[in-house]
Design an enzyme around this catalytic site. Structure first.
Site, short mmCIF file in Angstrom:
data_model
loop_
_atom_site.label_atom_id
_atom_site.label_comp_id
_atom_site.label_asym_id
_atom_site.label_seq_id
_atom_site.Cartn_x
_atom_site.Cartn_y
_atom_site.Cartn_z
N CYS A 12 0.85 -1.18 0.00
CA CYS A 12 0.00 0.00 0.00
C CYS A 12 0.89 1.24 0.00
CB CYS A 12 -0.92 -0.06 1.22
SG CYS A 12 -1.38 1.50 1.91
N CYS A 15 0.44 3.77 2.75
CA CYS A 15 1.05 3.40 4.04
C CYS A 15 2.56 3.59 3.96
CB CYS A 15 0.79 1.93 4.37
SG CYS A 15 -0.85 1.39 3.95
N ASP A 400 30.00 14.23 -27.43
CA ASP A 400 31.44 14.39 -27.38
C ASP A 400 31.95 13.60 -28.58
OD1 ASP A 400 34.07 14.67 -26.21
OD2 ASP A 400 33.90 12.56 -25.66
N ASP A 590 32.06 10.10 -22.94
CA ASP A 590 32.63 8.86 -22.41
C ASP A 590 33.22 9.07 -21.02
OD1 ASP A 590 34.78 10.41 -23.04
OD2 ASP A 590 35.85 8.89 -24.18
N ASP A 594 34.99 14.88 -19.56
CA ASP A 594 33.74 15.60 -19.72
C ASP A 594 32.74 15.42 -18.57
OD1 ASP A 594 33.18 13.07 -20.57
OD2 ASP A 594 33.11 13.62 -22.69
P1 ADP Z 1 37.17 15.18 -27.15
O1 ADP Z 1 36.41 16.35 -26.76
O2 ADP Z 1 37.15 14.96 -28.63
O3 ADP Z 1 36.77 13.94 -26.41
P2 ADP Z 1 39.39 15.82 -25.36
O4 ADP Z 1 38.79 17.02 -24.75
O5 ADP Z 1 39.45 14.60 -24.53
O6 ADP Z 1 38.71 15.46 -26.78
O7 ADP Z 1 40.84 16.17 -25.84
C1 ADP Z 1 41.06 17.22 -26.75
C2 ADP Z 1 42.42 17.15 -27.39
O8 ADP Z 1 43.40 17.35 -26.39
C3 ADP Z 1 42.72 15.83 -28.00
O9 ADP Z 1 42.28 15.75 -29.33
C4 ADP Z 1 44.25 15.79 -27.90
O10 ADP Z 1 44.81 16.49 -29.00
C5 ADP Z 1 44.55 16.55 -26.65
N1 ADP Z 1 44.75 15.67 -25.49
C6 ADP Z 1 43.95 15.52 -24.41
N2 ADP Z 1 44.45 14.64 -23.54
C7 ADP Z 1 45.62 14.21 -24.06
C8 ADP Z 1 46.62 13.29 -23.63
N3 ADP Z 1 46.54 12.61 -22.48
N4 ADP Z 1 47.69 13.09 -24.43
C9 ADP Z 1 47.79 13.75 -25.59
N5 ADP Z 1 46.89 14.62 -26.05
C10 ADP Z 1 45.81 14.86 -25.31
MG MG Z 2 36.29 12.50 -24.96
#
Ligand code: ADP
Ligand code: MG
Length: 694
Positions: A12, A15, A400, A590, A594
């Protein structure tokens, strides 16, 4: 600190709410959440020390409100739940059949008047004794608008105006309706929990003296467990020995079995179809995939949607209004116009019978629960009614790119060093990325071969740009062009995704990588459009050139490139502010870089759910597989659920109003009023069940 009580036999919802409210007021209780669907009462406590006392206190409250409920502590759940339900169901059926027999005897046998009356009275007490007892108890507590009290009053009233057969029939009919309603609620609960029945019972632990069957929460990290063919994997781990085809459907909704071999990571909840596996446990049970999902699904009922809240409020005012109307109806016409009192009291009694809002109170949460259960069977975990409701209003989706629309598994397709060898460049990059989980980092480490323990390396991730690390006397930068420019280095133009490397402030070359689009990315966008989503966006930290390519292939309406994580949040806010009020934006990512956007969007959707804890925390919806096309499925399910909810609200309220009008004009016999009460509830529950199979 938490305490969880399971209330077996709680059928219920009214309740349930009463119990919750009273538990909330117990000293030492900070919060009380009732999940009617999983029958759980979750208490947040101020201090662990008072736990025992509080539980005792709350148990008293429960027995007081619902004496038939059997209370279990968390962990005792499975035992005999079915038996308990079945046994009480059977006794009820027998009791009601007997009562009905007595009623028929009173109606049909050629007996003197007072004999007939005593048959009706017997039938009445046999079927309605409990109702009367509960009503009496509740009056003592001052709860006059309780449904037991109202039914009791209506039937006693019927006796008072000498409607003997009517009183007995109404009580039997009412109790039968309640019984079937309970039955339907229970059945649906079971079919929903079966969809989510992924809790492993035991684990076969390998010990020095043979294999022992133990409870999964007794297994420690590093222990070896054995999974035989046909068994469920109880804990997350890595395969030490053996190969098997795994049925992952309970965890991912994916129907095609997956092959697993030595060295592969496996998650709990999957079933080994053919092989025996030896698995080295990598996470305690409480942190395993199964536990995370169960926790999420169980808590889903606590986050109430707007229709659910509306119903709770509606229920609170509807009953008093109808009851007051009943009193006025019974006495005003006879007193003011000298009409026959008996006739108007009869009309008023029908009012009392219809005054319970049960149909809505039960069926609305059940619909949401059904929708959430149905979605989770497809690998879409929705965190509550609120999120499901938001999903149904989703008009814009932002994706993304990396790891979401693309596979996120990069292949190194070129190494362009300056003043060092290719191998060295790759090695420096891989060392610098030691601690990063970014898809780019993972691919570079893979290309460079194994063995990066990260020992002696100091590293810092610069979200959306790359990493900065120091080791062996070097300061290494590895990342995109923006990272280089920021450090006063001008990298050469490079196409595609590239990771530039600088050693001690000097440019050392770049590694170019390619990622491929997910197979169902295009399909995902198409399905979203047909599910009513008007605009599909892509937000990425990657360069414009790559972004344009992927956006084109997937059929995205508009993309934004070169965004840092906080700029993604700003973009999402901008898109949301351009929507018509009431329309919602979903962001799917993912979880790498983000999590802030997932949290900020109206609906955050985390992909490949078991990867990142931060993403699971921040998201409203978690997709167990990496298929973006599941978002459209989720939207479809949410829309169907909301449709069912609306149907039930309109259906139940209009039948009740209709019966109230008929009763006021003396056209509704009491049994019709009973139908408007329990019959409508039953139909609404059946309708709610459709939400499971969306
Ligand atoms: P998205 O938004 O496409 O998922 P990210 O924000 O994760 O991409 O990363 C943006 C860019 O920053 C990547 O395309 C890469 O060029 C650079 N980048 C981010 N993290 C790394 C890393 N650990 N090593 C090398 N490049 C990186
Ligand atoms: Mg990403």
């Amino acid at each position: 600190m938490e305490a969880v009580l399971i209330l077996n036999g709680l059928n219920c919802p009214d309740c349930a709410e009463k119990i919750r409210r009273r538990a909330q007021n117990v000293e030492g209780v900070k919060g009380a959440e009732m999940n009617f669907m999983s029958k759980e009462l979750r208490l947040t406590l101020e201090a662990e020390s008072s736990k025992e006392n509080i539980i005792e206190e709350v148990k008293k409250i429960i027995s007081d409100v619902e004496p038939d409920v059997k209370i279990l502590l968390d962990g005792e759940r499975e035992e005999s739940e079915d038996e308990f339900d079945n046994a009480s169901f059977k006794t009820e059926i027998i009791k009601l059949s007997l009562a009905f027999g007595l009623f028929l005897a009173g109606e049909l046998l050629p007996l003197p008047f007072w004999w007939k009356v005593s048959f009706f009275v017997a039938a009445y007490f046999l079927s309605g004794w409990e109702v009367l007892v509960r009503a009496a108890k509740n009056i003592l507590k001052g709860e006059v608008f309780d449904e037991n009290f109202l039914m009791g009053l209506a039937t006693v009233g019927a006796f008072a105006i000498k409607e003997f057969p009517e009183a007995a029939a109404v009580m039997i009919f009412y109790q039968a309706g309640e019984l079937f309603q309970d039955y339907a609620v229970n059945r649906s609960r079971k079919s929903i929990s079966k969809l989510m029945d992924i809790r492993p019972e035991s684990a076969n632990l390998k010990t020095s003296d043979g294999i022992k069957s133990v409870s999964p929460d007794k297994v420690a990290i590093g222990d070896i467990i054995i999974v035989k063919p046909g068994e469920k994997i109880p804990l997350d781990g890595v395969i030490e020995n053996g190969t098997a085809l795994l049925d992952t459907s309970a965890m991912t909704g994916e129907s095609v079995p997956r092959a697993a071999k030595k060295g592969d990571e496996v998650i709990s909840g999957c079933i080994s179809l053919d092989g025996a596996l030896e698995i080295k446990v990598s996470k305690p049970f409480g942190e395993s995939a199964v536990s995370k999902i169960l926790e999420m699904v169980q808590r889903a009922g606590e986050k109430k949607s707007r229709p659910e809240k509306f119903i709770t409020r509606f229920a609170r005012i509807y009953t008093p209004i109808v009851v007051v109307a009943a009193v006025l109806l019974a006495f005003i016409p006879p007193l003011a116009f000298g009409l026959e009192l008996r006739d108007w009291v009869y009309r008023a009694l029908s009012f009392l019978v219809v005054s319970c809002p049960c149909a809505l109170v039960i069926s609305i949460p059940l619909s949401f629960f059904g929708g959430i259960g149905g979605a989770s069977a497809k690998g879409i975990l929705v965190k509550g009614g609120i999120s499901l409701e938001a999903l149904s209003k989703c008009k814009a989706v932002a994706f993304d790119k990396t790891g979401t629309l693309t596979k996120g598994v990069f292949e190194v397709d070129g190494i362009y060093p300056e003043n060092i060898s290719k191998e060295e460049l790759l090695r420096f990059a891989a060392m610098a990325e030691s601690f990063s989980n970014h898809p780019i980092a993972l691919s570079i480490k893979k290309a460079a071969g194994d063995g990066f323990s990260g020992e002696g390396i100091l590293a810092r991730e610069i979200a959306g740009k790359g990493v900065e690390a120091s080791f062996d006397g070097y300061k290494v930068l590895a990342g995109n062009a923006a990272l280089m420019l920021e450090n006063g280095i001008t990298p050469p133009p490079a196409t595609g995704t590239s990771v530039h490397v600088a050693l001690n402030g000097k440019y050392a070359g770049y590694i170019s990588l390619s990622d491929s689009i997910r197979n169902d990315a295009k399909d995902a966008v198409k399905k979203l459009k047909s599910a009513g989503v008007e605009k599909v966006f892509m937000l990425t930290g990657d360069g414009a050139e790559n972004a344009e390519k992927i956006a084109g292939l997937a059929g995205i309406d508009k993309f934004y490139a070169n965004l840092l994580p906080h700029e993604k949040v700003e973009k999402v806010e901008e898109i949301m502010s351009n929507l018509t009020p009431g329309e919602k934006l979903a962001f799917a990512g993912d979880g790498i870089n983000d999590a802030p956007v997932l949290a900020r969007a109206d609906i955050g959707i985390a992909m490949g759910g078991l990867g990142s804890d931060a993403a699971i925390e921040a998201a409203d919806v978690v997709l167990m597989t990496d298929e973006p096309s599941k978002i459209a499925d989720g939207i479809r399910i949410s829309k169907k659920t909301i449709r069912i909810v609306k149907q039930n609200i309109v259906f139940a309220i209009s039948i009740k109003i209709l019966v109230l009008i008929l009763a006021a004009f003396g056209l509704a016999p009491m049994w019709l009023a009973v139908f408007a009460d329990v019959g409508v509830a039953f139909l609404a529950i059946l309708n709610a069940l459709r939400a499971i199979r969306a």
